[in-house]
Scaffold this active site. Structure first.
Site, short mmCIF file in Angstrom:
data_model
loop_
_atom_site.label_atom_id
_atom_site.label_comp_id
_atom_site.label_asym_id
_atom_site.label_seq_id
_atom_site.Cartn_x
_atom_site.Cartn_y
_atom_site.Cartn_z
CE LYS A 50 29.97 40.23 35.03
NZ LYS A 50 30.69 40.63 36.21
CE LYS A 77 35.28 42.04 31.12
NZ LYS A 77 35.56 42.33 32.51
CE LYS A 95 37.52 39.48 39.75
NZ LYS A 95 36.54 40.38 40.37
N1 AQP Z 1 40.04 42.45 31.28
C1 AQP Z 1 40.12 43.58 31.96
N2 AQP Z 1 40.94 44.57 31.56
C2 AQP Z 1 41.04 45.74 32.24
N3 AQP Z 1 40.37 45.98 33.38
C3 AQP Z 1 39.55 45.01 33.84
N4 AQP Z 1 38.75 44.93 34.92
C4 AQP Z 1 38.12 43.73 34.93
N5 AQP Z 1 38.47 43.01 33.87
C5 AQP Z 1 39.37 43.78 33.17
C6 AQP Z 1 38.65 45.99 35.92
O1 AQP Z 1 38.94 45.44 37.18
C7 AQP Z 1 38.21 46.14 38.17
C8 AQP Z 1 37.54 45.18 39.10
O2 AQP Z 1 36.64 44.40 38.37
P1 AQP Z 1 35.48 43.63 39.11
O3 AQP Z 1 35.96 43.10 40.38
O4 AQP Z 1 34.25 44.44 39.13
O5 AQP Z 1 35.33 42.37 38.28
P2 AQP Z 1 34.67 42.01 36.97
O6 AQP Z 1 34.56 43.14 36.00
O7 AQP Z 1 33.46 41.26 37.31
O8 AQP Z 1 35.81 41.07 36.54
P3 AQP Z 1 35.73 40.11 35.40
O9 AQP Z 1 37.02 39.45 35.34
O10 AQP Z 1 35.25 40.83 34.20
O11 AQP Z 1 34.68 39.09 35.95
P4 AQP Z 1 33.58 38.28 35.21
O12 AQP Z 1 34.21 36.99 34.96
O13 AQP Z 1 32.48 38.24 36.21
O14 AQP Z 1 33.22 39.03 33.94
C9 AQP Z 1 37.22 47.06 37.45
O15 AQP Z 1 37.73 48.39 37.45
C10 AQP Z 1 37.22 46.51 36.05
O16 AQP Z 1 36.96 47.52 35.08
#
Ligand code: AQP
Length: 340
Positions: free
Chosen positions: A115, A199, A202
């Site tokens: 990140k 992955k 968001k």
């Molecule tokens: N791709 C994924 N597959 C399975 N589980 C996922 N999680 C996130 N992406 C995947 C799970 O969702 C829960 C909440 O995640 P978060 O709100 O902490 O968000 P994050 O990991 O920041 O989400 P993103 O989409 O991965 O955001 P960015 O774009 O910032 O990288 C967690 O239990 C996570 O494991």
């Protein structure tokens, strides 16, 4: 043997674009665990601001994640849903744990490296200590089980190390439990629809990379139609999926949405073209995600119900957090004046 009662805690960041990965990796499992455990599900707004959030959007996204919990089937009366900022003990315990965790431990966290990217000097200090706040979230309720996607495994392992060091440092062997990650189902790491090696996230600049919980049936079908494929027919063994990331992703999503083991789904589509899988997946995704999105939309049209559920949940979460924090202050040696 730990003397701690089983309790589930997990969180989701209110950073917009809630997607199918968040649902299959986390929220769907939140719903299933309600039958067997007392559960706390948190909208982690303190985590969200480790990257700047527009305040009005943060408020909107906080309600949206809470609406997703409820629409997916979490019962806010039987269990607890709340947003982290309404329980200030999260930040208080995080400070104590900042002083327990070691720099070397945080330096190994791959999510910070991803990140923060190349410009690490410009990342917020909060992004660096994010895993300590996550450990505080879990330990504040002495939670024993944490349902998360695969990407969070390293952070839970860190929370275990922090719990153990706290217990050792203060000579209280059973003070905090060792929380267990629950990484379950055939879609613990949902991949981008545009690139099966990345992955689903968001923050992906391409909207076609993810299915969001608020996509209309037409959008869901269009994104699945446009999903990346390879030129071959679908394989007939699960092991053959190792070399077929896009097939693995679409079949894994299908299995998770259908609540079926991956092997059975691979058998069903063995030898078929991607077009057949895409057609059936679009139908299944629309039937399963569509109603959740519609209910989220309904809850968001008048968010007073969501706000009331969050306020009630925060009061009940705080009642637990308060007791644990008093124990923490006593263990650390902070003088506490009893209330008059
Ligand atoms: N791709 C994924 N597959 C399975 N589980 C996922 N999680 C996130 N992406 C995947 C799970 O969702 C829960 C909440 O995640 P978060 O709100 O902490 O968000 P994050 O990991 O920041 O989400 P993103 O989409 O991965 O955001 P960015 O774009 O910032 O990288 C967690 O239990 C996570 O494991």
């Amino acid at each position: 043997m730990s003397s701690h009662v089983a309790r589930v805690f997990s969180g989701v960041q209110p950073t917009g674009n809630l997607h199918l990965g968040n649902y299959l990796g986390a929220i769907k499992n939140f719903v299933a665990l309600q039958d067997t455990h007392p559960c706390l599900y948190c909208v982690v707004d303190l985590h969200a601001i480790t990257v700047f959030q527009d305040p009005a959007e943060l408020r909107h996204n906080t309600r949206e994640v809470a609406a997703a919990f409820i629409a997916a089937g979490v019962d806010p009366k039987q269990h607890i849903i709340f947003n982290q900022a309404q329980v200030p003990e999260h930040a208080e315990l995080a400070w104590v744990l900042n002083c327990v965790a070691r720099m070397g431990w945080l330096n190994r966290m791959t999510q910070f490296k991803e990140k923060a990217g190349k410009d690490r000097e410009k990342a917020s200090v909060g992004l660096y200590v994010y895993p300590n706040l996550m450990a505080a979230d879990i330990l504040l309720y002495r939670a024993t089980h944490v349902p998360v996607g695969e990407d969070q495994k390293q952070h839970i392992e860190l929370a275990r190390d922090i719990a153990q060091k706290f217990n050792n440092d203060f000579d209280k062997p059973d003070f905090f439990p060792q929380p267990e990650p629950l990484i379950q189902g055939p879609a613990t790491r949902v991949m981008s629809l545009r690139d099966g090696t990345k992955k689903m996230s968001k923050s992906d600049p391409s909207d076609l990379a993810r299915i969001t919980m608020l996509d209309t049936p037409d959008e869901i079908a269009r994104k699945i139609r446009k999903a990346k494929t390879d030129p071959d027919a679908l394989p007939d063994t699960v092991s053959a999926l190792d070399a077929r990331p896009e097939a693995a992703n679409l079949l894994g999503i299908y299995a998770a949405l259908a609540d079926r083991p991956l092997a059975g789904v691979v058998d069903e589509f063995a030898g078929a073209q991607f077009s057949k899988l895409k057609e059936e997946l679009a139908e299944l995704a629309t039937a399963t995600i569509g109603p959740i999105g519609a209910e989220m939309q309904r809850l968001m049209d008048d968010p007073t119900g969501v706000d009331a559920a969050l306020a009630d949940g925060a009061a009940r979460a705080r009642a637990i957090a308060d007791g644990v924090m008093q124990d923490v202050r006593a263990a650390v040696g902070f003088l506490q004046t009893p209330a008059p």
